[in-house]
Design an enzyme around this catalytic site. Structure first.
Site, PDB file in Angstrom:
ATOM      1  N   ASP A 139      -0.823  -9.337  -4.925  1.00 14.96           N
ATOM      2  CA  ASP A 139       0.524  -8.862  -5.260  1.00 14.96           C
ATOM      3  C   ASP A 139       1.153  -8.138  -4.061  1.00 14.96           C
ATOM      4  O   ASP A 139       2.319  -8.357  -3.725  1.00 14.96           O
ATOM      5  CB  ASP A 139       0.439  -7.926  -6.481  1.00 14.96           C
ATOM      6  N   LYS A 164       4.588  -9.055  -1.799  1.00 15.98           N
ATOM      7  CA  LYS A 164       5.664  -8.106  -1.470  1.00 15.98           C
ATOM      8  C   LYS A 164       5.828  -7.963   0.037  1.00 15.98           C
ATOM      9  O   LYS A 164       6.953  -7.917   0.551  1.00 15.98           O
ATOM     10  CB  LYS A 164       5.370  -6.754  -2.115  1.00 15.98           C
ATOM     11  N   GLY A 198       9.659  -2.421  -7.464  1.00 19.64           N
ATOM     12  CA  GLY A 198      10.419  -2.120  -8.688  1.00 19.64           C
ATOM     13  C   GLY A 198      11.715  -1.372  -8.488  1.00 19.64           C
ATOM     14  O   GLY A 198      12.739  -1.964  -8.128  1.00 19.64           O
ATOM     15  N   GLY A 224      -2.411   1.686 -19.421  1.00 18.60           N
ATOM     16  CA  GLY A 224      -1.283   0.758 -19.311  1.00 18.60           C
ATOM     17  C   GLY A 224      -0.820   0.545 -17.880  1.00 18.60           C
ATOM     18  O   GLY A 224       0.235  -0.029 -17.641  1.00 18.60           O
ATOM     19  N   LYS A 269       8.246 -11.621  -7.525  1.00 17.56           N
ATOM     20  CA  LYS A 269       7.792 -11.635  -6.122  1.00 17.56           C
ATOM     21  C   LYS A 269       6.888 -12.821  -5.822  1.00 17.56           C
ATOM     22  O   LYS A 269       6.892 -13.366  -4.723  1.00 17.56           O
ATOM     23  CB  LYS A 269       7.063 -10.338  -5.766  1.00 17.56           C
ATOM     24  N   GLY A 305       7.342  -0.489 -13.936  1.00 20.56           N
ATOM     25  CA  GLY A 305       7.765   0.167 -15.178  1.00 20.56           C
ATOM     26  C   GLY A 305       9.081  -0.428 -15.633  1.00 20.56           C
ATOM     27  O   GLY A 305       9.895  -0.871 -14.803  1.00 20.56           O
ATOM     28  N   GLU A 349      -3.041  -4.650 -15.963  1.00 17.57           N
ATOM     29  CA  GLU A 349      -2.997  -5.672 -17.010  1.00 17.57           C
ATOM     30  C   GLU A 349      -4.404  -6.107 -17.377  1.00 17.57           C
ATOM     31  O   GLU A 349      -5.369  -5.786 -16.668  1.00 17.57           O
ATOM     32  CB  GLU A 349      -2.196  -6.856 -16.495  1.00 17.57           C
TER      33      GLU A 349
END
Ligand SMILES: NC(=O)c1ccc[n+]([C@@H]2O[C@H](COP(=O)([O-])OP(=O)(O)OC[C@H]3O[C@@H](n4cnc5c(N)ncnc54)[C@H](OP(=O)(O)O)[C@@H]3O)[C@@H](O)[C@H]2O)c1
Length: 437
Positions: free
Chosen positions: A200, A204, A133, A186, A104, A302, A189
């Site tokens: 981010d 998008k 995703g 998780g 993206k 994911g 990051e």
């Protein structure tokens, strides 16, 4: 039977997910596409790293083994970032290879030139995985809604920030604690900057708005704020008024002809659909002039949801190659030359109700002075509460004000004045309230 031959650039989380999916669904993919998908080469960066689902003889550390192989039909770019990923995508398109990417950042910043190049060279550039995703929102905008006119796109498009805000809300913990929990689980990051500062989500939204409105847009057109300043107190106070706080991405076509493009935390009613999107889930609410409202929700990241979108694109691109119909579906709803120049509303003109929080010393007259400055800027108070008592003699108390709809620039000017008042101990906090969510 002719195979669709692919080269994979990147063999990390998504890359290995793609290899797993291609292996586990090989039979059904071949039946649906009418040809097998053959992985010719997989390029990564670090030699000796353990990787699943890739035969050692396919691995390479030289991108030319993919870009320079005339047998490869489709290049799959899952490296991420602007460089070298952008260079590789450009080279592939220049050589007439179709490209599927999940990037993206690259498409939001440099997409216009890349799509033009793809069209010029008769190649496809598909990107379903780049936004949310596994949720097929690009296909919906590009194909399912081709007969409609999109009025608004509103969504939770960053799973990391949504996870952090959900934890803050359910456990009444502060931002730093929730971020550390997200990293441990998780969901964030080691460097979460673009997730938490709204970058981010802005990438998008730029891609979504370009498709939704057929307009030539860039991330710099989007008003962006992150979630770093949200506190447990804001969560608690929002809840007292019947709201939760979400990082919302909003793109609207305004009646005056301008576009309204924003990414920022917002109070949304607890009863709203977007308030029920928790944790790493994403959701996109689309409003069409003919369709009315519709909602897409699911995992926005994911390995496997993202790989699923990449491989679905591969099937589409493969079908185009097999029938020699590349470019049949304009990749961004309209060909690049038909994208419109739309004016974007400056942030200061945006009108919405606001949640304001002031940390003040508990002494007479402070609240009256705040109210007086707000009044001087024509900002009408809808509700106001003050915390019962401070946690210590020198600790501030929090005063929360919900305003009636207010212009952003007037509000910012008022807050600058209020910050100068004696008795105000922290910069005032302002969060927009979105009742349409
Ligand atoms: N992860 C998700 O859930 C998700 C969701 C949606 C979209 N995406 C997008 O998918 C893309 C990939 O994400 P990811 O999570 O898979 O990233 P990742 O796990 O960091 O994997 C990146 C891969 O690219 C390789 N690479 C890095 N620099 C390279 C270079 N110069 N030449 C060749 N290979 C290089 C890395 O090699 P080494 O393995 O040798 O280090 C690694 O295999 C990004 O654009 C991301 O935004 C990811």
């Amino acid at each position: 039977m002719r195979a669709i031959r692919i080269g994979l650039l990147g063999c990390g989380v998504v890359g290995q997910g793609i290899l797993r999916l291609l292996r586990e669904h090989a039979g059904s993919l071949e039946r649906r596409l009418g040809a097998p998908i053959e992985v010719r080469r997989v390029v990564a960066k670090t030699e000796g790293k353990a990787r699943s689902y890739v035969a050692p003889e396919l691995l390479s550390y030289d991108p030319e083994t993919v870009l320079g192989d005339p047998e490869i039909d489709v290049v799959v770019e899952v490296i991420g970032g602007l460089d070298p990923a952008g260079r590789y995508v450009r080279t592939a398109l220049e050589r007439g290879k179709s490209v599927v990417t999940a990037n993206k950042f690259l498409l939001a910043e440099e997409g216009h030139a890349l799509f033009e190049l793809a069209e010029e060279r008769g190649a496809d550039l598909y990107f379903e995985a780049a936004v949310c995703g596994g949720i097929p929102v690009i296909r919906v905008l590009r194909e399912a809604l081709v007969a409609d006119s999109v009025v608004a796109v509103r969504g939770i498009v960053n799973g990391t920030s949504n996870y952090i805000l959900s934890r803050m809300q359910s456990e009444q913990i502060d931002y730093g604690v929730a971020l550390a929990a997200a990293q441990e689980a998780g969901y964030a990051e080691a460097d979460p900057t673009l997730d938490v500062n709204g970058g981010d989500a802005t990438h998008k939204l730029t891609i979504l708005a370009t498709l939704a409105f057929g307009a030539k847009l860039l991330p710099s057109h989007v008003t962006t704020e992150g979630i770093e300043h949200i506190t447990a107190i804001d969560m608690k106070m929002a809840e007292r008024f019947g709201y939760v706080i979400k990082l919302l991405a909003t793109a609207r076509s305004l009646p005056v002809g301008m576009l309204d493009l924003r990414v920022h935390p917002a109070l949304v009613p607890k009863t709203s659909v977007l308030a029920s999107i928790h944790g790493a889930l994403n959701a996109v609410y689309l409003e069409g002039a003919m369709l009315g409202p519709s909602l897409l929700s699911g995992y926005g990241a994911g390995a496997m949801p993202t790989a699923m979108s990449v491989v679905s694109d591969l099937v589409d691109v493969g079908r185009n190659i097999l029938r020699d119909s590349r470019g049949r579906v304009p990749q961004r709803t309209v060909p690049s030359g038909m994208l419109l120049r739309r004016e974007v509303q400056p942030a200061g003109m945006h009108v919405s109700p606001y949640y304001l929080r002031f940390a003040v010393m508990d002494r007479p007259n402070v609240i009256a002075k705040i109210a007086s400055v707000l009044g001087a800027f024509d900002i009408a108070i809808h509700q106001m509460i003050q915390e019962a008592r401070a946690s210590g003699p020198k600790a501030p108390v929090h005063v929360v004000v919900l305003t009636h709809p207010t212009r952003d620039d007037a509000l910012r000017s008022a807050l600058r004045e209020i910050q100068m008042l004696s008795g105000i101990v922290e910069p005032p906090r302002a969060i927009r309230i979105e009742t349409a969510a």
